[in-house]
Design a protein around this motif. Structure first.
Motif, mmCIF file in Angstrom:
data_model
loop_
_atom_site.group_PDB
_atom_site.id
_atom_site.type_symbol
_atom_site.label_atom_id
_atom_site.label_comp_id
_atom_site.label_asym_id
_atom_site.label_seq_id
_atom_site.Cartn_x
_atom_site.Cartn_y
_atom_site.Cartn_z
ATOM 1 N N ARG A 113 125.312 36.633 36.969
ATOM 2 C CA ARG A 113 124.412 37.246 37.657
ATOM 3 C C ARG A 113 122.887 37.457 37.313
ATOM 4 N NH1 ARG A 113 125.027 40.168 42.522
ATOM 5 N NH2 ARG A 113 123.228 41.778 43.073
ATOM 6 N N THR A 114 121.857 36.638 37.903
ATOM 7 C CA THR A 114 120.771 36.528 37.412
ATOM 8 C C THR A 114 119.734 36.938 38.425
ATOM 9 O OG1 THR A 114 121.510 34.655 36.392
ATOM 10 C CG2 THR A 114 119.293 34.972 36.331
ATOM 11 N N GLY A 186 114.543 32.105 45.480
ATOM 12 C CA GLY A 186 115.986 32.038 45.756
ATOM 13 C C GLY A 186 116.668 30.632 45.624
ATOM 14 N N PRO A 187 116.164 29.694 46.293
ATOM 15 C CA PRO A 187 116.953 28.407 46.118
ATOM 16 C C PRO A 187 116.858 27.739 44.757
ATOM 17 C CG PRO A 187 115.759 28.548 48.274
ATOM 18 C CD PRO A 187 115.123 29.880 47.325
ATOM 19 N N SER A 188 115.613 28.068 44.072
ATOM 20 C CA SER A 188 115.560 27.248 42.809
ATOM 21 C C SER A 188 116.092 28.118 41.709
ATOM 22 C CB SER A 188 114.077 27.028 42.536
ATOM 23 O OG SER A 188 113.538 28.467 42.116
ATOM 24 N N LEU A 189 116.447 29.265 41.708
ATOM 25 C CA LEU A 189 117.490 30.085 41.076
ATOM 26 C C LEU A 189 118.907 29.614 41.061
ATOM 27 C CD1 LEU A 189 117.971 32.246 38.889
ATOM 28 C CD2 LEU A 189 117.855 33.924 40.717
ATOM 29 N N VAL A 190 119.214 29.323 42.259
ATOM 30 C CA VAL A 190 120.706 28.794 42.666
ATOM 31 C C VAL A 190 120.793 27.427 42.305
ATOM 32 C CG1 VAL A 190 122.102 28.242 44.581
ATOM 33 C CG2 VAL A 190 120.837 30.261 44.727
ATOM 34 N N LYS A 191 119.860 26.511 42.419
ATOM 35 C CA LYS A 191 119.838 25.189 41.755
ATOM 36 C C LYS A 191 120.156 25.213 40.370
ATOM 37 C CE LYS A 191 119.189 20.644 41.800
ATOM 38 N NZ LYS A 191 119.038 20.416 40.458
ATOM 39 N N LEU A 192 119.252 26.072 39.577
ATOM 40 C CA LEU A 192 119.228 26.325 37.948
ATOM 41 C C LEU A 192 120.778 26.509 37.685
ATOM 42 C CD1 LEU A 192 117.182 26.001 35.500
ATOM 43 C CD2 LEU A 192 117.075 28.591 35.695
ATOM 44 N N CYS A 201 127.204 29.308 43.859
ATOM 45 C CA CYS A 201 126.284 30.020 43.587
ATOM 46 C C CYS A 201 125.358 30.449 44.923
ATOM 47 C CB CYS A 201 125.172 29.274 42.452
ATOM 48 S SG CYS A 201 125.930 29.019 40.973
ATOM 49 N N ARG A 202 124.960 31.719 44.999
ATOM 50 C CA ARG A 202 124.292 32.005 46.211
ATOM 51 C C ARG A 202 123.649 33.162 45.871
ATOM 52 N NH1 ARG A 202 129.614 33.666 46.215
ATOM 53 N NH2 ARG A 202 130.024 35.792 47.024
ATOM 54 N N GLU A 203 122.624 33.582 46.741
ATOM 55 C CA GLU A 203 121.697 34.634 46.742
ATOM 56 C C GLU A 203 122.161 35.818 47.066
ATOM 57 O OE1 GLU A 203 117.624 34.326 48.337
ATOM 58 O OE2 GLU A 203 117.940 32.006 48.597
ATOM 59 N N MET A 204 122.230 37.021 46.403
ATOM 60 C CA MET A 204 122.758 38.167 46.656
ATOM 61 C C MET A 204 121.964 39.484 46.834
ATOM 62 S SD MET A 204 125.973 37.471 46.383
ATOM 63 C CE MET A 204 127.333 38.347 45.828
ATOM 64 N N VAL A 229 114.518 38.446 43.192
ATOM 65 C CA VAL A 229 115.663 37.874 43.896
ATOM 66 C C VAL A 229 116.698 37.481 42.745
ATOM 67 C CG1 VAL A 229 114.794 35.501 43.436
ATOM 68 C CG2 VAL A 229 116.077 35.896 45.260
ATOM 69 N N ILE A 230 118.022 37.534 43.574
ATOM 70 C CA ILE A 230 119.186 37.722 42.533
ATOM 71 C C ILE A 230 120.022 36.594 43.074
ATOM 72 C CG2 ILE A 230 121.437 38.919 41.974
ATOM 73 C CD1 ILE A 230 119.796 41.351 43.038
ATOM 74 N N ALA A 231 120.769 35.943 42.155
ATOM 75 C CA ALA A 231 121.736 34.685 42.535
ATOM 76 C C ALA A 231 122.994 34.992 41.492
ATOM 77 C CB ALA A 231 121.057 33.366 42.043
ATOM 78 N N GLU A 232 124.211 34.545 41.936
ATOM 79 C CA GLU A 232 125.274 35.051 41.516
ATOM 80 C C GLU A 232 126.199 33.787 41.326
ATOM 81 O OE1 GLU A 232 127.176 39.088 41.529
ATOM 82 O OE2 GLU A 232 129.048 38.095 41.667
ATOM 83 N N GLY A 233 126.697 33.211 40.156
ATOM 84 C CA GLY A 233 127.699 32.244 40.612
ATOM 85 C C GLY A 233 129.012 32.407 39.621
#
Length: 236
Positions: A113-114, A186-192, A201-204, A229-233
């Motif tokens: 989670r980032t 959000g999208p660039s964090l999910v991509k990374l 991976c998705r925004e949370m 913004v948060i992303a979790e995978g």
């Protein structure tokens, strides 16, 4: 591990937030000097470090480690990993390398989670489409009538005034860690995170997670009103 054993939780870039349920790691000079008090006091007498450094309440349960290097943990060691306002302080390639290291040390099925500052929200604030929240109010007064300056402060890519003398020598070695190197929405964090090997991976939303004790490390002020913004995978 016994079935009733508590989950192993890794908190990277913890800063002053170091709850006992998490294994807390920080690579900042502040955390390092907190564990080297004699050197810290000496540098304070030279006015290289501000005297208030001694008053910063760094917890004792922090492992100091440079997060640009391979993490000092075996493969498949942790059930989850969380970081907040950390990877933007790394160049994108270094951030990707760190996420790959997180993937390595997580157990299969483990969650990463980032949380990062929201670049999209900063741009929207700059063009007058929104007002950012409490996290940014401390930066507001100096640039109320200068949106471009305020945007630069938000980016935190450079400080406004260059350090001089001993401070210049010190910050040339340590201060660069304090600035932002790469920004994400959000999208660039999910991509990374996807590029690092994580799946699903998705925004949370704030505290929207099955990770236990997430509320003890994920601060609302770093998320609310465009602050982050948060992303979790997941590691498959």
């Amino acid at each position: 591990m016994p079935a009733d054993a508590p989950p192993r939780l890794l908190h990277l870039g913890c800063g002053l937030i170091a709850p006992p349920e998490w294994h807390n790691v920080d690579g900042s000079w502040g955390a390092w000097f907190a564990q080297h008090r004699k050197l810290r006091r000496f540098l304070e007498t030279l006015h290289v470090l501000p005297k208030e450094t001694s008053n910063t309440p760094w917890p004792a349960n922090i492992q100091v480690f440079d997060l640009r290097h391979q993490l000092p943990f075996p493969d498949n060691s942790f059930d989850a990993c969380f970081s907040s306002h950390l990877i933007e302080h790394l160049f994108r390639n270094d951030a990707l390398a760190l996420l790959k290291e997180i993937h390595r040390v997580l157990k299969p099925g483990g969650a990463c989670r980032t949380l990062v500052p929201d670049f999209r929200a900063m741009v929207e604030e700059y063009v007058g489409q929104r007002t950012l929240g409490v996290w940014y109010q401390k930066e507001q007064s100096a640039s109320d009538d200068d949106p471009a300056r305020r945007f630069m402060v938000r980016l935190h890519a450079r400080v406004e005034t260059a350090p001089r003398g001993w401070r210049q020598k010190f910050y040339s070695g340590f201060g660069d860690f304090q600035t932002h190197k790469w920004m994400y929405d959000g999208p660039s964090l999910v991509k990374l995170m996807t590029d690092a090997g994580f799946t699903d991976c998705r925004e949370m939303a704030l505290h929207q997670s099955a990770i236990p004790h997430i509320d003890k490390v994920e601060m609302p002020s770093r998320v609310d009103n465009g602050a982050g913004v948060i992303a979790e995978g997941t590691k498959s």
